[in-house]
Design a protein around this motif. Structure first.
Motif, PDB file in Angstrom:
ATOM      1  N   ASN A   1       0.901  -1.066  -0.003  1.00  0.00           N
ATOM      2  CA  ASN A   1       0.122   0.058  -0.113  1.00  0.00           C
ATOM      3  C   ASN A   1       0.916   0.995  -0.209  1.00  0.00           C
ATOM      4  OD1 ASN A   1      -2.302  -1.390  -0.171  1.00  0.00           O
ATOM      5  ND2 ASN A   1      -2.571  -1.415   2.250  1.00  0.00           N
ATOM      6  N   ALA A   2       1.812   1.204   0.796  1.00  0.00           N
ATOM      7  CA  ALA A   2       2.854   2.319   0.825  1.00  0.00           C
ATOM      8  C   ALA A   2       3.548   2.818  -0.373  1.00  0.00           C
ATOM      9  CB  ALA A   2       3.997   2.001   1.660  1.00  0.00           C
ATOM     10  N   GLU A   3       3.986   1.730  -1.575  1.00  0.00           N
ATOM     11  CA  GLU A   3       4.373   1.950  -2.775  1.00  0.00           C
ATOM     12  C   GLU A   3       3.441   2.456  -3.663  1.00  0.00           C
ATOM     13  OE1 GLU A   3       7.637  -1.417  -2.900  1.00  0.00           O
ATOM     14  OE2 GLU A   3       5.604  -2.085  -3.321  1.00  0.00           O
TER      15      GLU A   3
ATOM     16  N   THR B   1       0.855   4.307  -2.475  1.00  0.00           N
ATOM     17  CA  THR B   1       0.656   5.886  -1.916  1.00  0.00           C
ATOM     18  C   THR B   1       1.824   6.712  -2.575  1.00  0.00           C
ATOM     19  OG1 THR B   1      -0.355   5.077  -0.190  1.00  0.00           O
ATOM     20  CG2 THR B   1       0.217   7.002  -0.083  1.00  0.00           C
ATOM     21  N   ASP B   2       2.886   6.211  -2.725  1.00  0.00           N
ATOM     22  CA  ASP B   2       4.273   6.796  -2.994  1.00  0.00           C
ATOM     23  C   ASP B   2       4.087   6.979  -4.840  1.00  0.00           C
ATOM     24  OD1 ASP B   2       5.333   6.619  -0.595  1.00  0.00           O
ATOM     25  OD2 ASP B   2       6.698   5.220  -0.971  1.00  0.00           O
ATOM     26  N   TRP B   3       3.498   6.061  -5.363  1.00  0.00           N
ATOM     27  CA  TRP B   3       3.321   6.460  -6.693  1.00  0.00           C
ATOM     28  C   TRP B   3       2.502   7.406  -7.133  1.00  0.00           C
ATOM     29  CZ3 TRP B   3      -0.851   5.982  -9.968  1.00  0.00           C
ATOM     30  CH2 TRP B   3      -0.620   5.921 -11.174  1.00  0.00           C
ATOM     31  N   LEU B   4       1.142   7.489  -6.378  1.00  0.00           N
ATOM     32  CA  LEU B   4       0.120   8.404  -6.482  1.00  0.00           C
ATOM     33  C   LEU B   4       0.702   9.741  -6.128  1.00  0.00           C
ATOM     34  CD1 LEU B   4      -2.798   6.509  -5.125  1.00  0.00           C
ATOM     35  CD2 LEU B   4      -2.670   7.454  -7.409  1.00  0.00           C
ATOM     36  N   ALA B   5       1.399   9.858  -4.896  1.00  0.00           N
ATOM     37  CA  ALA B   5       2.205  11.246  -4.521  1.00  0.00           C
ATOM     38  C   ALA B   5       3.005  11.694  -5.677  1.00  0.00           C
ATOM     39  CB  ALA B   5       2.774  10.891  -3.232  1.00  0.00           C
TER      40      ALA B   5
ATOM     41  N   THR C   1       0.870  13.287  -8.478  1.00  0.00           N
ATOM     42  CA  THR C   1       0.395  14.472  -7.901  1.00  0.00           C
ATOM     43  C   THR C   1       1.445  15.599  -7.992  1.00  0.00           C
ATOM     44  OG1 THR C   1      -1.043  13.177  -6.783  1.00  0.00           O
ATOM     45  CG2 THR C   1      -0.790  15.485  -6.043  1.00  0.00           C
TER      46      THR C   1
END
Length: 80
Positions: A56-58, A60-64, A67
């Motif tokens: 999930n963290a990976e 989230t990092d990709w989405l960040a 953005t």
């Protein structure tokens, strides 16, 4: 958020094709659209092809990163 099941490439392909059939370059695919279906962002280069093995963290990092790159600025402004 909508999960679209494409089965064995035999389900919901008409829906997927509305976004340029991005699943042909990797599954899963991520798309952002307006309520009227207007496309705002679609993965196009296997960006999430290894996501099933990720965390999930990976994701989230990709989405960040998307953005931060300004790719979804328009989407964020419309949501605010």
């Amino acid at each position: 958020v909508i999960h679209v099941d494409i089965g064995n490439w035999d389900r919901n392909m008409d829906f997927v094709e509305r976004f340029g059939a991005p699943v042909g370059k990797g599954i899963p695919t991520f798309a952002v659209a307006e309520a009227d279906g207007e496309e705002r962002f679609v993965t196009t280069a296997r960006e999430l092809a290894a996501a099933r093995h990720g965390t999930n963290a990976e994701l989230t990092d990709w989405l960040a990163g998307v953005t931060r790159a300004g790719v979804m600025d328009t989407v964020a402004k419309k949501i605010d």
